[in-house]
Design an enzyme around this catalytic site. Structure first.
Site, mmCIF file in Angstrom:
data_model
loop_
_atom_site.group_PDB
_atom_site.id
_atom_site.type_symbol
_atom_site.label_atom_id
_atom_site.label_comp_id
_atom_site.label_asym_id
_atom_site.label_seq_id
_atom_site.Cartn_x
_atom_site.Cartn_y
_atom_site.Cartn_z
ATOM 1 N N LYS A 89 0.805 -1.226 0.000
ATOM 2 C CA LYS A 89 0.000 0.000 0.000
ATOM 3 C C LYS A 89 0.838 1.275 0.000
ATOM 4 O O LYS A 89 0.442 2.295 -0.532
ATOM 5 C CB LYS A 89 -0.943 0.001 1.205
ATOM 6 N N GLU A 111 -9.700 7.562 3.674
ATOM 7 C CA GLU A 111 -10.669 6.687 4.326
ATOM 8 C C GLU A 111 -9.956 5.387 4.643
ATOM 9 O O GLU A 111 -9.000 5.018 3.965
ATOM 10 C CB GLU A 111 -11.863 6.415 3.401
ATOM 11 N N SER A 377 1.487 -9.866 -1.243
ATOM 12 C CA SER A 377 1.119 -8.462 -0.999
ATOM 13 C C SER A 377 1.461 -7.937 0.382
ATOM 14 O O SER A 377 1.729 -6.749 0.549
ATOM 15 C CB SER A 377 -0.370 -8.256 -1.283
HETATM 16 C C1 PLP Z 1 -5.157 -3.896 1.548
HETATM 17 C C2 PLP Z 1 -4.520 -5.187 1.218
HETATM 18 C C3 PLP Z 1 -4.964 -5.977 0.139
HETATM 19 C C4 PLP Z 1 -6.156 -5.638 -0.698
HETATM 20 O O1 PLP Z 1 -6.068 -4.428 -1.395
HETATM 21 P P1 PLP Z 1 -5.821 -4.374 -2.949
HETATM 22 O O2 PLP Z 1 -6.082 -2.959 -3.326
HETATM 23 O O3 PLP Z 1 -6.767 -5.333 -3.608
HETATM 24 O O4 PLP Z 1 -4.410 -4.763 -3.193
HETATM 25 C C5 PLP Z 1 -4.282 -7.142 -0.147
HETATM 26 N N1 PLP Z 1 -3.226 -7.558 0.594
HETATM 27 C C6 PLP Z 1 -2.778 -6.823 1.637
HETATM 28 C C7 PLP Z 1 -1.616 -7.328 2.419
HETATM 29 C C8 PLP Z 1 -3.403 -5.617 1.988
HETATM 30 O O5 PLP Z 1 -2.953 -4.910 3.030
#
Ligand code: PLP
Length: 393
Positions: A89, A111, A377
């Protein structure tokens, strides 16, 4: 067919900017300026420098030997969990805070649902010494206390949204109201590839550094820059958009999107937007969206807070509709099991969002010599209590 946004922010039939009249000047200022600003050498230099020295990029592309052995295919992990703050993020919030500065803004609003985007925003505001107000549903504030504490420690003000269901959608409404009232000095940092044009495209461009790196890293390791598949979980879709971005127009690279099926796609407690969604408008964008017969947005459910969104970004709606992307829905149970397996085979505890992506092996068969890149992610520290409760650790 193009898989990128056109000038008006459309991906096929999805996207656009469906906003109240009073928000038009804000979005229009951003729309006219985001690409020219992003393309200046000065912006690129500052952005790259911060990604390197502050976020810790490039993140490694790691060959997961034991996981590959188990699933009989070649698995690479793109380690976004090693970014500062523990997920992808921050790539976006770094980009947007620089954009805000170039636009002469001295106040940031955002938000947040689970608080992850709020923390990533509060982080970059502290970095730049800029005032930060984060809107969060009253219910979410109560159930996400550690992230609320983080935001406060970083100097942000957390404002409770007390209307409606007192969750993400109400926080978003409050943030929009704030932006309408403060059009001159405030920039609104949206946290995923959602919202009115130009947000989906702008956020995708900031996150595209993920696939930019995968290309040269894979070239080094495999002698080719294209994997056979790239796999990512999709909440709003920003980590996925970043992982797919430089492969969208390369049909030999399969795109796999993993959504949260919660307690089962048809259980009534799910966030499987592609399977259940119908075309509609959410947060200023025309996209696929879970809704009732008469168009009321359905409350989504997933064990992972980050996938708990009733829509997907317009890029993903288009990937689904055009069949460029293959969409797979994974239940809570499947994701939790995959998260445990990943921890014990590779010594990496993934965020539960990410665990969904690693659960696709029962749904999708790969060949032994396929090169499959998973976008890891985020890290699982924030989810430890959920893992503990689930596995009775
Ligand atoms: C917020 C988050 C997501 C989902 O958000 P996307 O915009 O779909 O990437 C996925 N994995 C993690 C670790 C997150 O913090």
């Amino acid at each position: 067919m193009s898989y990128h946004a056109n000038e008006k922010g459309y991906y096929g039939e999805f996207g656009g900017a469906f906003i109240p009249e009073m928000l038009y000047p804000n979005c229009e200022e951003l729309r006219q300026n985001y690409i020219p600003i992003m393309e200046t050498e000065e912006f690129q230099e500052e952005f790259r420098q911060l990604l390197k020295d502050y976020v810790g990029r490039p993140t490694p592309l790691y060959f997961a030997e034991r996981l590959s052995e188990k699933h009989q295919t070649k698995i690479y992990l793109k380690r976004e969990d090693l970014c500062h703050t523990g997920a992808h993020k921050v790539n976006n919030t770094i980009g947007q805070i620089l954009m805000a500065k170039k636009l002469g803004k001295n106040r940031i609003i955002a938000e947040t649902g689970a608080g992850q985007h709020g923390v990533a925003t509060a982080t970059v505001c502290a970095l730049m010494g800029i005032e930060c107000v984060v809107y969060m549903g009253e219910i979410d504030i109560a159930r996400q206390a550690p992230n609320v504490a983080r935001m406060k420690m970083l100097g942000a003000e957390v404002r409770a949204a007390k209307s409606g269901s007192r969750t993400l959608k109400d926080a978003t409404n409050e943030a929009i109201r704030d932006w309408i009232n403060n059009p001159v000095n405030t920039h609104y940092i949206i946290g995923s590839v959602v919202g009115p044009h130009p947000y989906p495209d702008m956020v995708a461009r900031f996150q595209s550094v993920i696939s930019e790196e995968i290309k040269w890293q894979l070239q080094e390791k495999e002698g080719r820059s294209n994997p056979d598949y790239v796999v990512a979980c999709v909440g709003g879709g920003s980590n996925a958009a970043g992982a797919y971005y430089h492969y969208l127009d390369t049909p030999e690279v399969g795109i796999i999107a993993v959504e949260a099926a919660g307690k089962g796609i048809y259980s009534g407690e799910s966030a499987a937007t592609s399977a259940l969604g119908k075309i509609g408008i959410i947060h200023g964008s025309k996209t696929l969206l879970m809704q009732t017969q008469d168009g009321q947005i359905t409350e989504p459910y997933s064990i992972s807070a980050g996938l708990d969104y009733p829509g997907v970004g317009p890029m993903h709606a288009h990937l689904y509709k055009s069949s460029r992307g293959e969409f797979i829905s994974i239940t809570d149970d499947e994701a939790m099991t995959a998260g445990l397996e990943m921890s014990q085979l590779e010594g990496i505890i993934p965020a539960i969002e990410t665990s969904h992506a690693f659960a696709i092996f029962d749904h999708k068969k790969f060949k032994k010599d396929d090169v499959v890149v998973f976008n890891l992610s985020g890290r699982g520290d924030k989810d430890l209590q959920t893992y503990i409760d689930y596995f009775k650790l």
